[in-house]
Design an enzyme around this catalytic site. Structure first.
Site, short mmCIF file in Angstrom:
data_model
loop_
_atom_site.label_atom_id
_atom_site.label_comp_id
_atom_site.label_asym_id
_atom_site.label_seq_id
_atom_site.Cartn_x
_atom_site.Cartn_y
_atom_site.Cartn_z
N LYS A 78 0.84 -1.21 0.00
CA LYS A 78 0.00 0.00 0.00
C LYS A 78 0.86 1.26 0.00
O LYS A 78 0.45 2.31 -0.52
CB LYS A 78 -0.95 0.00 1.19
N GLY B 253 -6.44 -12.64 -9.97
CA GLY B 253 -7.15 -12.46 -8.71
C GLY B 253 -6.86 -11.10 -8.11
O GLY B 253 -6.30 -10.20 -8.76
N HIS C 191 -20.38 18.11 4.19
CA HIS C 191 -20.33 18.31 2.74
C HIS C 191 -19.21 19.28 2.39
O HIS C 191 -18.95 20.21 3.17
CB HIS C 191 -21.69 18.89 2.26
#
Length: 444
Positions: A52, A167, A427
């Site tokens: 990652k 995969g 928001h």
């Protein structure tokens, strides 16, 4: 023969957590790790953290060599921190060696120069998984053939990378190395991409990855590999040929049991060669337990951590927590953008007898996606028509790895679709998309 209260084989996520809790409770613990270079387990050293990190840097215009260097520094730091956190615990002895069973409750620790047999009332097997390499003619004689473990340690970016296997691991690497600039070809025996996902989601993932320049060869097996003048040729099952300068074998990982010498015990394996356990993670030998990838099933760090919770509850708690209480496990495939899912798909819900309402929502309809200039992807929500309860979601788009946890909480607590539809989110953020994703019309 030295006796401990607990022997733990493997220093990965579950083993480290159990060792810490046992030592804090004044139990004597032997923690055995055969490879000090991966102390702390796969996640820190060869899986979640390094991959990652590279994925992040590939999306932020980092040079590959610089990304690998940063990854190496981070992995070293986290592994050393894990070792230091355990090394200082009273009651805990760390052994650098290989563990081999000589009897149900006796383990031989083998190092380069010594052998020692230890025993304990409780033994925890936490040896993880290893790469599964299929038999392919000639592959052992070819250079620059990698596994998911070895490729991320290569300091040279492949120009043309051929990935065997489509995969989740294969797709993550395909997306990552394409972002770094490699030319990617994925060879896979399946006729479609990620067949267990929602068909609309799978189609969108395929489209996005193809837009990154990734080539998919569906319905094909690699039968033979050869190398000539640095060019690797892969002969496929239909007599086609694909070439590259590096090959990644991404055909899954299997439980790591081969060196444990389980033949000296009554510990049984499943048909998939994983250690057989019950819902409390007990093996077929009393007080011998298996946790993490070695027991089969989902290979996620957070599953291993939850396995540790089960063991700690069984050893020190009220013995009520087990795998039976583990539901709705979310997961994320860190392609670009990430794909996340929890709970049911439409197909799996209908197989379980639900009548469902489904909503598909393009990521481009979310205001935040325009702010971030990334409108790629599709979100899908599944609701039980009879009760209105949220059953699942598949989220392919920016920030899905975070949003999916909100949906998990909704499923776990049996929220209605109206709870998400009417919730006040701030928001402009990606999570407010759940207002619209679950804005459904359900006829009663």
């Amino acid at each position: 023969m030295k006796k401990f209260d607990v022997i733990i084989i493997g220093s990965g996520t579950a083993g480290a957590k159990i060792a810490t809790e046992c030592a804090k409770r004044k139990k004597t613990v032997a923690l055995i790790e055969k490879d000090h270079h991966i102390f702390g387990g796969s996640c820190i050293n060869i899986a979640c953290i390094p991959t990652k990190t590279l994925i992040h840097d590939s999306l932020h215009d980092s040079l590959y060599e610089e990304a690998v260097e940063r990854k190496n520094k981070l992995v070293k730091k986290m592994s050393e921190n894990k070792y230091k956190s355990l090394y200082g615990l009273d009651q805990l002895s760390i052994y650098d060696g290989e563990a081999r069973f000589v009897a149900n409750k006796e383990v031989e620790i083998v190092t380069n120069s010594t052998k020692e047999i230890v025993t304990a009332e409780h033994i925890i097997i936490n040896t993880g998984a290893v790469n599964n390499t299929p038999p392919i003619e000639g592959i052992e004689h070819v250079k620059n053939v990698y596994t998911s473990t070895s490729l991320i340690n290569s300091e040279e970016l492949p120009d043309k990378l051929v990935i065997i296997g489509g995969g989740y691991i294969g797709l993550e690497y395909a997306s990552m190395y394409a972002s770094f600039g490699s030319d990617i070809t994925v060879v896979m025996p399946e006729d479609t991409l990620i067949p267990n996902e929602e068909p609309e989601i799978a189609q969108e993932v395929e489209k996005v990855l193809k837009d990154k320049g990734i080539t998919f060869l569906f319905g094909k097996q690699v039968e033979k590999v050869k190398e000539e003048n640095g060019v690797i040729s892969l002969q496929l099952s239909n007599e086609d040929e694909v070439k590259g300068d590096a090959v990644l074998i991404a055909t899954g990982r299997k439980p790591n049991v081969e060196d444990l010498h389980l033949e000296n015990t009554k510990i049984m394996l499943t048909d998939e060669k994983a250690i057989q356990v019950n819902d409390k993670l007990q093996t077929t030998v009393d007080n011998v337990w298996a946790v993490g990838d070695v027991k089969g099933g989902m290979q996620f760090t957070y599953i291993s951590f939850d396995d540790a919770r089960i063991i700690i509850n069984q050893l020190f708690g009220d013995k009520t927590y087990s795998m039976k209480k583990r539901n709705n496990v979310p997961y994320t495939v860190f392609v670009d953008p990430p794909l996340s899912r929890v709970g049911h798909t439409k197909e799996s819900a209908e197989k379980d007898g639900y009548e469902v309402v489904v909503n598909n929502m393009p990521v481009s309809s979310i205001p935040r996606s325009h702010i971030m200039n990334d409108q790629r992807g599709l979100f899908t929500g599944i609701v039980d028509k009879q009760t209105g309860q949220v059953l699942g979601a598949s989220l392919f788009g920016h920030s899905s790895e975070e949003l999916i946890n909100i949906v998990k909480i909704a499923i776990d607590h049996k929220w209605l679709y109206t709870d998400l539809r009417d919730h006040i989110f701030n928001h402009p953020v990606m999570s407010e998309s759940l207002n619209n994703l679950f804005d459904l019309e359900i006829e009663k």
